[in-house]
Design a protein around this motif. Structure first.
Motif, short mmCIF file in Angstrom:
data_model
loop_
_atom_site.label_atom_id
_atom_site.label_comp_id
_atom_site.label_asym_id
_atom_site.label_seq_id
_atom_site.Cartn_x
_atom_site.Cartn_y
_atom_site.Cartn_z
N ALA A 73 0.81 -1.21 0.00
CA ALA A 73 0.00 0.00 0.00
C ALA A 73 0.85 1.26 0.00
N GLN A 74 2.17 1.11 0.19
CA GLN A 74 3.02 2.30 0.30
C GLN A 74 4.39 2.07 -0.31
N LEU A 75 4.83 3.04 -1.09
CA LEU A 75 6.20 3.13 -1.58
C LEU A 75 6.57 4.61 -1.62
N PRO A 76 7.77 4.98 -1.19
CA PRO A 76 8.84 4.09 -0.76
C PRO A 76 8.52 3.39 0.56
N TYR A 77 9.21 2.27 0.77
CA TYR A 77 9.04 1.51 2.01
C TYR A 77 9.88 2.18 3.08
N LEU A 78 9.22 2.61 4.16
CA LEU A 78 9.85 3.39 5.23
C LEU A 78 9.85 2.60 6.54
N PRO A 79 10.59 3.07 7.54
CA PRO A 79 10.58 2.38 8.83
C PRO A 79 9.18 2.28 9.45
N SER A 80 8.30 3.20 9.10
CA SER A 80 6.95 3.21 9.67
C SER A 80 5.93 2.42 8.84
N THR A 81 6.34 1.89 7.70
CA THR A 81 5.42 1.19 6.81
C THR A 81 4.89 -0.09 7.45
N GLU A 82 3.57 -0.28 7.34
CA GLU A 82 2.94 -1.50 7.85
C GLU A 82 2.81 -2.50 6.71
N ASP A 83 3.25 -3.71 6.92
CA ASP A 83 3.20 -4.75 5.89
C ASP A 83 1.88 -5.49 5.93
N ASP A 84 1.47 -5.99 4.77
CA ASP A 84 0.26 -6.80 4.65
C ASP A 84 0.64 -8.25 4.94
N ALA A 85 0.60 -8.63 6.21
CA ALA A 85 1.04 -9.96 6.62
C ALA A 85 0.26 -11.06 5.93
N ALA A 86 -1.06 -10.88 5.82
CA ALA A 86 -1.90 -11.93 5.22
C ALA A 86 -1.50 -12.17 3.77
N SER A 87 -1.24 -11.09 3.02
CA SER A 87 -0.86 -11.21 1.62
C SER A 87 0.52 -11.84 1.47
N ILE A 88 1.48 -11.41 2.30
CA ILE A 88 2.84 -11.97 2.24
C ILE A 88 2.81 -13.47 2.48
N GLN A 89 2.06 -13.89 3.48
CA GLN A 89 2.02 -15.31 3.83
C GLN A 89 1.24 -16.13 2.80
N ALA A 90 0.10 -15.60 2.34
CA ALA A 90 -0.78 -16.37 1.47
C ALA A 90 -0.26 -16.49 0.04
N VAL A 91 0.49 -15.50 -0.41
CA VAL A 91 0.97 -15.52 -1.79
C VAL A 91 2.46 -15.87 -1.84
N GLY A 92 3.31 -14.93 -1.44
CA GLY A 92 4.75 -15.13 -1.58
C GLY A 92 5.31 -16.30 -0.78
N VAL A 93 5.04 -16.31 0.52
CA VAL A 93 5.61 -17.36 1.38
C VAL A 93 5.06 -18.73 0.99
N GLN A 94 3.78 -18.79 0.65
CA GLN A 94 3.20 -20.08 0.25
C GLN A 94 3.85 -20.59 -1.02
N HIS A 95 4.09 -19.70 -2.00
CA HIS A 95 4.73 -20.11 -3.24
C HIS A 95 6.15 -20.63 -3.00
N MET A 96 6.93 -19.88 -2.21
CA MET A 96 8.32 -20.28 -1.98
C MET A 96 8.39 -21.57 -1.17
N THR A 97 7.56 -21.68 -0.16
CA THR A 97 7.56 -22.89 0.66
C THR A 97 7.22 -24.12 -0.18
N ALA A 98 6.25 -23.96 -1.09
CA ALA A 98 5.88 -25.07 -1.96
C ALA A 98 7.04 -25.49 -2.86
N LEU A 99 7.83 -24.52 -3.34
CA LEU A 99 8.97 -24.84 -4.20
C LEU A 99 10.09 -25.53 -3.41
N ILE A 100 10.26 -25.15 -2.15
CA ILE A 100 11.25 -25.82 -1.31
C ILE A 100 10.82 -27.27 -1.08
N GLU A 101 9.55 -27.45 -0.75
CA GLU A 101 9.03 -28.80 -0.52
C GLU A 101 9.14 -29.65 -1.79
#
Length: 235
Positions: A124-152
């Motif tokens: 939701a924000q760029l540039p990414y700053l020290p105060s930026t809040e991350d979308d944890a649900a999106s990071i986990q559901a998309v990126g982390v899930q994809h990478m974890t599946a490739l490791i497995e």
């Protein structure tokens, strides 16, 4: 620690977290894409080279590569943007490594006015700053899930976790840090260029570090990065 290969560069070693391994942080100011590509791949070749081919191992995908590097690109890019990486590293004696460079799914990105583009998670924000809040649900559901599946998948193909490295640039580096630390078995290593640890992970690294022993981390960032500030990445 400082070194004088260029006045734009410095290298520092800092603990990733109390009791954890050291994260080797290379800070770079990039003046041109070509310069970045050369410096980044040189750094990666040193990191990936830490798991050399076992004696008698066949080189390359055709011979059943004994090691694998899973690399995620940045926001708005595709795997084509990093197509230079496998041949560059293979030419430098790392031809026993199998490379997986996927393209992120196309999804609406808030900071892009909701328009769809390749991304490993919403921002939701760029540039990414020290105060930026991350979308944890999106990071986990998309990126982390994809990478974890490739490791497995790599493990299912017979490559042990200790011979699998994950890495990425920008968003890809963020995902690699989270997925690599959270994986239940120790990986060969994590490489992040211009990436960051999300705010929810910084709050409690132990909450996402499932491995009995954390993998070594190679973490590089540009001092002049205008999109992911060094101050935010250094938190």
């Amino acid at each position: 620690l400082r070194w004088s290969a260029s006045p734009m560069w410095r290298r520092a070693t800092t603990p990733l977290a109390s009791g954890g391994p050291r994260a080797f942080t290379r800070l770079l100011a990039v003046s041109a894409t070509a310069a970045f590509a050369t410096l980044a791949t040189t750094t990666l070749s040193r990191a990936v080279g830490t798991f050399a081919a076992p004696a008698g191992a066949a080189a390359g995908r055709g011979g059943g590569a004994p090691s694998r590097l899973i690399w995620f690109h940045g926001l708005g890019d595709t795997s084509a943007g990093w197509a230079f990486l496998p041949p560059y590293l293979k030419e430098r004696g790392l031809d026993h490594i199998d490379f997986v460079l996927p393209t992120a799914p196309t999804m609406p990105i808030t900071v892009n006015g909701g328009m769809a583009m390749p991304g490993w998670f919403d921002m939701a924000q760029l540039p990414y700053l020290p105060s930026t809040e991350d979308d944890a649900a999106s990071i986990q559901a998309v990126g982390v899930q994809h990478m974890t599946a490739l490791i497995e998948q790599a493990e299912a193909e017979g490559i042990p976790a200790e011979r699998i490295a994950v890495g990425g640039f920008s968003q890809g580096g963020c995902v690699a840090l989270v997925a690599g630390l959270a994986y239940p078995r120790k990986l060969a290593g994590i490489a992040a260029l211009s990436g960051w640890l999300p705010s929810y992970v910084r709050a409690d690294v132990s909450a996402v570090s499932a491995a009995a022993e954390r993998p070594p981390v190679l973490w590089g960032h540009g001092e002049a990065d205008p999109l992911v500030t060094l101050e935010a990445a250094a938190l």
